[in-house]
Design an enzyme around this catalytic site. Structure first.
Site, PDB file in Angstrom:
ATOM      1  N   LYS A 230      -4.612   3.650  12.316  1.00  0.00           N
ATOM      2  CA  LYS A 230      -4.360   2.686  11.254  1.00  0.00           C
ATOM      3  C   LYS A 230      -3.833   1.406  11.901  1.00  0.00           C
ATOM      4  O   LYS A 230      -3.548   1.360  13.091  1.00  0.00           O
ATOM      5  CB  LYS A 230      -3.348   3.245  10.250  1.00  0.00           C
ATOM      6  CG  LYS A 230      -3.908   4.398   9.418  1.00  0.00           C
ATOM      7  CD  LYS A 230      -5.031   3.951   8.498  1.00  0.00           C
ATOM      8  CE  LYS A 230      -4.508   3.133   7.328  1.00  0.00           C
ATOM      9  NZ  LYS A 230      -5.619   2.688   6.441  1.00  0.00           N
TER      10      LYS A 230
ATOM     11  N   GLY B 115      -0.894  -1.867   2.299  1.00  0.00           N
ATOM     12  CA  GLY B 115      -0.186  -3.050   2.778  1.00  0.00           C
ATOM     13  C   GLY B 115       0.113  -3.022   4.260  1.00  0.00           C
ATOM     14  O   GLY B 115       1.088  -3.625   4.721  1.00  0.00           O
TER      15      GLY B 115
ATOM     16  N   ASN C 259      -6.345  -0.161  15.912  1.00  0.00           N
ATOM     17  CA  ASN C 259      -6.636  -1.257  14.983  1.00  0.00           C
ATOM     18  C   ASN C 259      -5.463  -2.240  15.030  1.00  0.00           C
ATOM     19  O   ASN C 259      -4.304  -1.842  14.900  1.00  0.00           O
ATOM     20  CB  ASN C 259      -6.812  -0.683  13.572  1.00  0.00           C
ATOM     21  CG  ASN C 259      -7.195  -1.742  12.555  1.00  0.00           C
ATOM     22  OD1 ASN C 259      -6.362  -2.553  12.153  1.00  0.00           O
ATOM     23  ND2 ASN C 259      -8.429  -1.708  12.102  1.00  0.00           N
TER      24      ASN C 259
ATOM     25  N   CYS D 188      -7.946  -7.916   5.523  1.00  0.00           N
ATOM     26  CA  CYS D 188      -7.381  -6.808   4.762  1.00  0.00           C
ATOM     27  C   CYS D 188      -7.100  -7.325   3.364  1.00  0.00           C
ATOM     28  O   CYS D 188      -6.266  -8.213   3.186  1.00  0.00           O
ATOM     29  CB  CYS D 188      -6.101  -6.292   5.400  1.00  0.00           C
ATOM     30  SG  CYS D 188      -5.422  -4.892   4.491  1.00  0.00           S
TER      31      CYS D 188
ATOM     32  N   THR E 183     -12.833  -2.891   3.457  1.00  0.00           N
ATOM     33  CA  THR E 183     -12.922  -2.628   2.025  1.00  0.00           C
ATOM     34  C   THR E 183     -13.246  -3.893   1.227  1.00  0.00           C
ATOM     35  O   THR E 183     -12.982  -5.013   1.664  1.00  0.00           O
ATOM     36  CB  THR E 183     -11.603  -2.045   1.499  1.00  0.00           C
ATOM     37  OG1 THR E 183     -10.528  -2.916   1.860  1.00  0.00           O
ATOM     38  CG2 THR E 183     -11.353  -0.670   2.061  1.00  0.00           C
TER      39      THR E 183
ATOM     40  N   GLY F 248     -15.002   4.212  -0.216  1.00  0.00           N
ATOM     41  CA  GLY F 248     -15.661   5.383  -0.771  1.00  0.00           C
ATOM     42  C   GLY F 248     -17.119   5.144  -1.111  1.00  0.00           C
ATOM     43  O   GLY F 248     -17.682   4.080  -0.823  1.00  0.00           O
TER      44      GLY F 248
ATOM     45  N   GLY G 145     -18.038   2.836   5.530  1.00  0.00           N
ATOM     46  CA  GLY G 145     -18.079   2.585   4.098  1.00  0.00           C
ATOM     47  C   GLY G 145     -18.769   3.681   3.312  1.00  0.00           C
ATOM     48  O   GLY G 145     -19.989   3.712   3.232  1.00  0.00           O
TER      49      GLY G 145
END
Length: 233
Positions: free
Chosen positions: A10, A37, A64, A95, A157, A181, A207
């Site tokens: 992450k 966040g 990342n 983000c 995303t 998703g 994705g």
């Protein structure tokens, strides 16, 4: 974890981040809406708290990286570059669920500048993760490739929100979040296909990959490898 081709962490920032207010996750039809966040212990905390655990596994570790500016990205990369367990970096240029650093890499010149700077900070593999919320992702991909990126990761995303109609307010504590998703898979496939047609470096598809058939679709669209996130939840 040893059965994986690689592990992508992450986000890691220079300083610790507490993340957004809860609720942070909303499960919707065919998608997950998240607003974490970028909570993380910071670069020093990552080395101290996470690396000992990750040293117990064999797959390459890609970290990342996020920041509020080029200098912060550089500091994170330079701190982690010295760690033998870190095998490469995924540069998160967007983000949709943080207020600062939102959509940092949405211009050709911006992506070129940060990739150039980070290429000078490490010899380890450098992946640039692009946002789908731009007019021409292929243009940004070409900017990253020209500045020395080793691969492009697509997509991050999509921005979104959900509303509680009884309480008459957004469900997420931060109001907005990122949609992942199965619902985003068609968008991701289109962008991967477009990047593949315009770039010479590998494209890593992300994705909505929930099973083997989804992964094969990405490979047929031009991806060299894929990442799985939402399915793990």
């Amino acid at each position: 974890l040893n059965e994986l081709g690689a592990i992508v962490s992450k986000a890691v920032s220079l300083h610790p981040r507490p993340g957004n207010l809860p609720p942070r996750l909303v499960e919707l039809k065919s998608s997950l809406l998240n607003s974490i966040g970028l909570q993380n212990p910071g670069a020093e905390g990552f080395l101290r708290e996470k690396i000992p655990f990750l040293e117990g596994f064999e797959p390459p570790l890609i970290v990342n990286v996020v920041g509020n500016g080029i200098e912060e990205y550089q500091e994170v990369v330079e701190k982690l570059d010295e760690c033998p367990r870190v095998d490469g970096f995924e540069i998160n240029l967007s983000c949709p669920n943080v207020k600062r650093g939102l959509e940092f890499g949405t211009t050709h010149s911006g992506v070129e500048r940060i990739t150039t700077a980070l290429r000078q900070s490490t010899r380890k593999p450098l992946w640039v993760k692009l946002s789908p919320n731009v007019p021409d992702p292929a243009d940004l991909g070409k900017a990253a490739e020209g500045a020395g990126a080793d691969a492009i990761v697509a997509i991050n995303t999509l921005g979104g929100m959900a509303v509680d109609i009884e309480k008459k307010r957004p469900i997420l504590g931060a109001q907005f979040g990122g949609v992942s998703g199965p619902a985003v898979k068609p968008v991701a496939l289109k962008i991967v296909w477009n990047l593949y047609k315009h770039l010479s470096i590998p494209v890593i598809g992300v994705g909505g990959i929930m099973n083997g058939r989804d992964a094969i679709e990405f490979l047929m669209a031009g991806a060299t490898a894929v990442q799985v996130g939402t399915a793990n939840f």
